[in-house]
Design an enzyme around this catalytic site. Structure first.
Site, short mmCIF file in Angstrom:
data_model
loop_
_atom_site.label_atom_id
_atom_site.label_comp_id
_atom_site.label_asym_id
_atom_site.label_seq_id
_atom_site.Cartn_x
_atom_site.Cartn_y
_atom_site.Cartn_z
N ARG A 56 0.88 -1.17 0.00
CA ARG A 56 0.00 0.00 0.00
C ARG A 56 0.91 1.21 0.00
NH1 ARG A 56 -2.67 3.09 4.32
NH2 ARG A 56 -4.63 4.00 3.57
N TYR A 103 -5.49 0.58 15.39
CA TYR A 103 -4.53 1.07 16.36
C TYR A 103 -5.15 0.95 17.75
CZ TYR A 103 -1.79 2.62 12.35
OH TYR A 103 -1.05 2.65 11.18
N TRP A 125 1.75 -1.02 9.15
CA TRP A 125 2.29 0.33 9.00
C TRP A 125 3.57 0.43 9.82
CZ3 TRP A 125 0.79 4.46 6.04
CH2 TRP A 125 1.50 5.65 6.26
N ASN A 155 -6.61 8.24 2.28
CA ASN A 155 -6.26 7.71 3.58
C ASN A 155 -7.01 8.43 4.70
OD1 ASN A 155 -4.31 6.18 5.45
ND2 ASN A 155 -4.02 8.29 6.10
N GLU A 156 -7.77 7.68 5.48
CA GLU A 156 -8.37 8.15 6.74
C GLU A 156 -9.10 9.48 6.61
OE1 GLU A 156 -5.33 8.08 9.74
OE2 GLU A 156 -5.00 5.92 9.56
N GLU A 178 -4.16 -0.71 7.81
CA GLU A 178 -3.01 -0.32 8.63
C GLU A 178 -3.18 -0.93 10.01
OE1 GLU A 178 -2.31 3.83 9.14
OE2 GLU A 178 -2.55 4.32 7.01
N HIS A 185 -8.41 0.66 10.06
CA HIS A 185 -7.06 0.85 10.55
C HIS A 185 -7.06 0.55 12.04
CE1 HIS A 185 -5.86 3.68 6.99
NE2 HIS A 185 -6.26 2.47 6.61
#
Length: 293
Positions: free
Chosen positions: A40, A191, A248, A115-116, A219, A189
């Site tokens: 990516r 996290y 990531w 992205n995001e 990610e 993603h």
């Protein structure tokens, strides 16, 4: 499914091209040597990062193909933004300019619109228009890209910097229905919020799959600013449920987020602890990745 109609599950890494362009070719090849089947790649639209040109994009795609990897291209300039025109105008126009390159490589390239984008969290907003922002904007963007004739798989990140999974779970079918080809997939993603512990990881993956969202963890890391990440459950449960994941990121996260670097060196010859986990643990890339071609 890959371009030949066979099952394909992403096992890959994020490559920071927009900020470290001179290292991209080597990083893509070195990730492949470590077993990655997908890269990516961060691109710039020109708003915050230098615009990634069409010739650069062609090179990135060719480097990925030469190393036997699928290429996910993503625009990073609108991370956390809530302005719909960032997507429906800026991002859509950027991808339109790449139509011929993208379509010529539709079996190898996935278009990650931005992205995001949509940093707001649904639980923190009260108006109906704000709650529908993610859905309505991406419905319009997907329709615009398809009407223009772009044929690649489209990938869309969840709201809340990729971690607000309710936006995706509640609205993904509306966005998917806007795609005349049905060829849209979604990305969480993971996290500290979406992936902080085993139960959160599993419920987010289960709930997304339950509503028919073709899913990838676009990610994830070993930890993040506000807490730990259960990277082992992310990898093992993705393997159990047949979901893709991409760690990531290769290198270049600076002092603040240096713990997210996968490699100490740009050539991948010295992996960090996080990199060793991603590539070499039981459910890591080396042990689970299968090439698409």
């Amino acid at each position: 499914l890959d371009g030949d109609g066979n099952e394909f599950i992403m096992r890959g890494v994020n490559i920071p091209h927009a900020w470290f362009a001179s290292y991209t070719e080597g990083s893509i090849a070195d990730a492949a040597e470590l077993g990655s089947n997908t890269v990516r790649v961060v691109l710039g639209e020109g708003t915050l990062s230098t615009k990634t040109t069409s010739s650069e994009v062609s090179n990135i795609i060719n480097w990925a193909k030469q190393s036997g990897q699928i290429c996910v291209l993503e625009l990073h300039d609108f991370t956390g933004k809530n302005n719909a025109t960032n997507i429906t105008s800026n991002a859509v126009n950027y991808w339109k300019d790449l139509k011929d390159i993208l379509n010529a490589n539709k079996d190898y390239v996935i278009l990650n619109i931005a992205n995001e984008w949509c940093g707001q969290w649904d639980k923190d907003v009260t108006s109906d228009s704000d709650k529908a922002l993610w859905k309505n904007t991406y419905v319009q963007a997907v329709q615009a890209l398809r009407n223009y004739g772009i044929e690649n798989v489209i990938m869309i990140d969840a709201a809340g910097y990729g971690q607000e999974t309710s936006s995706l779970i509640n609205n993904c079918q509306s966005v998917l229905s806007a795609d005349s080809t049905g060829n849209t997939m979604f990305s969480i993603h993971m996290y500290e919020y979406a992936g902080g512990d085993a139960s959160t990881v599993k419920s987010n993956i289960d709930n997304a799959l339950a509503v028919g969202a073709p899913l990838v963890i676009g990610e994830f890391g070993c930890k993040h600013t506000n807490g730990d990440v259960d990277e082992y459950t992310i990898m093992s449960y993705c393997q159990e449920r047949g979901a893709g994941y991409m760690g990531w990121s290769w290198k270049g996260n600076g002092d603040t987020w240096a713990y997210l670097d996968l490699s100490n060196t740009w050539d991948g010859s010295s992996l960090t602890s996080w990199g060793d986990t991603l590539f070499n643990s039981t459910y890591g890339i080396r042990n689970t990745a299968k090439k698409a071609y």
